[in-house]
Design a protein around this motif. Structure first.
Motif, PDB file in Angstrom:
ATOM      1  N   GLY A 178       0.819  -1.199   0.000  1.00 42.78           N
ATOM      2  CA  GLY A 178       0.000   0.000   0.000  1.00 42.78           C
ATOM      3  C   GLY A 178       0.855   1.252   0.000  1.00 42.78           C
ATOM      4  N   GLN A 179       0.194   2.389  -0.176  1.00 44.36           N
ATOM      5  CA  GLN A 179       0.875   3.675  -0.207  1.00 44.36           C
ATOM      6  C   GLN A 179       0.689   4.410   1.107  1.00 44.36           C
ATOM      7  N   SER A 180       1.745   5.054   1.549  1.00 43.21           N
ATOM      8  CA  SER A 180       1.666   5.890   2.742  1.00 43.21           C
ATOM      9  C   SER A 180       1.103   7.255   2.358  1.00 43.21           C
ATOM     10  N   GLU A 181       0.912   8.112   3.341  1.00 39.58           N
ATOM     11  CA  GLU A 181       0.311   9.422   3.082  1.00 39.58           C
ATOM     12  C   GLU A 181       1.149  10.277   2.136  1.00 39.58           C
ATOM     13  N   ASP A 182       2.467  10.058   2.133  1.00 38.31           N
ATOM     14  CA  ASP A 182       3.327  10.844   1.245  1.00 38.31           C
ATOM     15  C   ASP A 182       3.421  10.246  -0.157  1.00 38.31           C
ATOM     16  N   GLY A 183       2.671   9.167  -0.405  1.00 39.10           N
ATOM     17  CA  GLY A 183       2.645   8.565  -1.731  1.00 39.10           C
ATOM     18  C   GLY A 183       3.637   7.443  -1.928  1.00 39.10           C
TER      19      GLY A 183
END
Length: 322
Positions: A178-183
């Motif tokens: 998955g992707q974190s908040e910063d992409g």
């Protein structure tokens, strides 16, 4: 007793690492894989759409988990070949811990599938095909390869199917990406294996029924691991294992670092070009030179007429004369 430190890994959630562990009371051993920088390095070299990036990231974690179970000196490769929008994926890991990977896909078909479905499963992207496991330890050794049909909604389902078919030790795994908040992309996996009967007895499980009960208990606890926990930057591998298996006593062993690493080089490309027939080589030229781009890292290697002439002269000089 739980032989796990939950305070000495302040930065472990942001590293790329394999953590071996053992749950003696359950007769189980396993690995936790956490990937961050290595996944980002692989994906940043291609403009993958999010669905393709996600499934390739998860495959990188699975490849690392599976490769870490083997004793080998060389390269472990995990590869899919299928008729879906994502036609091919290849991930490999060297015995030194270098990871790389790439995906070949039909961009229009991926976009169409993503538009048609609110929730994408791996089977939607891959379609029908196979998953192959290969261990290559060099020219003087025999390559090992196992092949299994793609099945289920996740890549992990096909891996489970392979272990069931091959009649090896009972194996279970969870994986996520998955992707974190910063992409940035992250991936993680946990793989469990039931100890052989003799090894379980050494750990105090004298009866087969105890061994089976321990295995079922470990599976039940594994099923409670959430994707967010596999990917968390805050929850370290030790803390995750403590949450899952502290009642049975989990022992965590020193981790092993992983990193992105591509094995391409100008010399390797040169050896390939030498084997190409002159007429075919001429047809590969664009603006008077041959360009070869590595599928994994996208590094471009260029050879003009002078470069190709020198390569051929060197090859002729090394050819034994009768």
């Amino acid at each position: 007793m739980s032989d796990v430190s939950t305070t000495s890994e302040a930065q472990a959630g942001s590293t790329d690492q394999i953590k071996p562990f053992m749950v003696e009371a359950a007769g189980v051993r396993g690995r936790v894989v956490r990937l961050a920088d290595a996944v980002q390095e692989v994906l940043s070299r291609h403009a993958y759409p999010a669905p393709v990036a996600g499934v390739l990231a998860e495959m990188l974690a699975l490849g690392a988990a599976l490769g870490s179970l083997l004793k080998f000196e060389g390269i472990f490769t995990l590869q899919t070949k299928s008729d879906g929008p994502v036609r091919t994926m290849v991930v490999d890991m060297t015995s030194e811990g270098n990871l790389r990977g790439y995906a070949d896909y039909d961009a229009d078909a991926v976009a169409a599938v993503a538009t048609d479905r609110t929730t994408l499963e791996v089977s939607d992207l891959l379609g029908e095909g196979y998953l192959a496991f290969t261990v290559d330890q060099g020219a003087n050794t025999e390559r090992y390869q196992g092949i299994v049909q793609l099945t289920g909604s996740k890549l992990a389902d096909s891996v489970q199917h392979y272990f069931r078919q091959s009649e090896q030790l009972s194996t279970a795994l969870r994986s996520a990406a998955g992707q974190s908040e910063d992409g940035g992309w992250r991936a993680g996996a946990i793989i469990l294996q039931q100890m052989p009967a003799e090894e379980a007895k050494e750990q105090g499980l004298a009866r087969d029924s105890e061994r089976e009960e321990g295995w079922l208990r470990a599976l039940t606890l594994l099923s409670t691991a959430k994707d967010q926990e596999l990917l968390s930057e805050e929850l370290t591998p030790n803390e995750l294992l403590f949450r899952l298996y502290h009642e049975d006593g989990v022992r965590v062993f020193p981790g092993r670092d992983l990193a992105f690493g591509c094995r391409c080089s100008r010399d390797r490309v040169s050896q390939v070009l030498i084997s190409v027939a002159p007429n075919d080589l001429e047809s590969l030229k664009d603006n008077g030179r041959v360009e070869v781009i590595c599928e994994f890292c996208r590094t471009a290697y260029h050879f003009d007429d002078d470069d190709l002439r020198v390569l051929q002269e060197n090859a002729d000089a090394e050819t034994p004369r009768n």
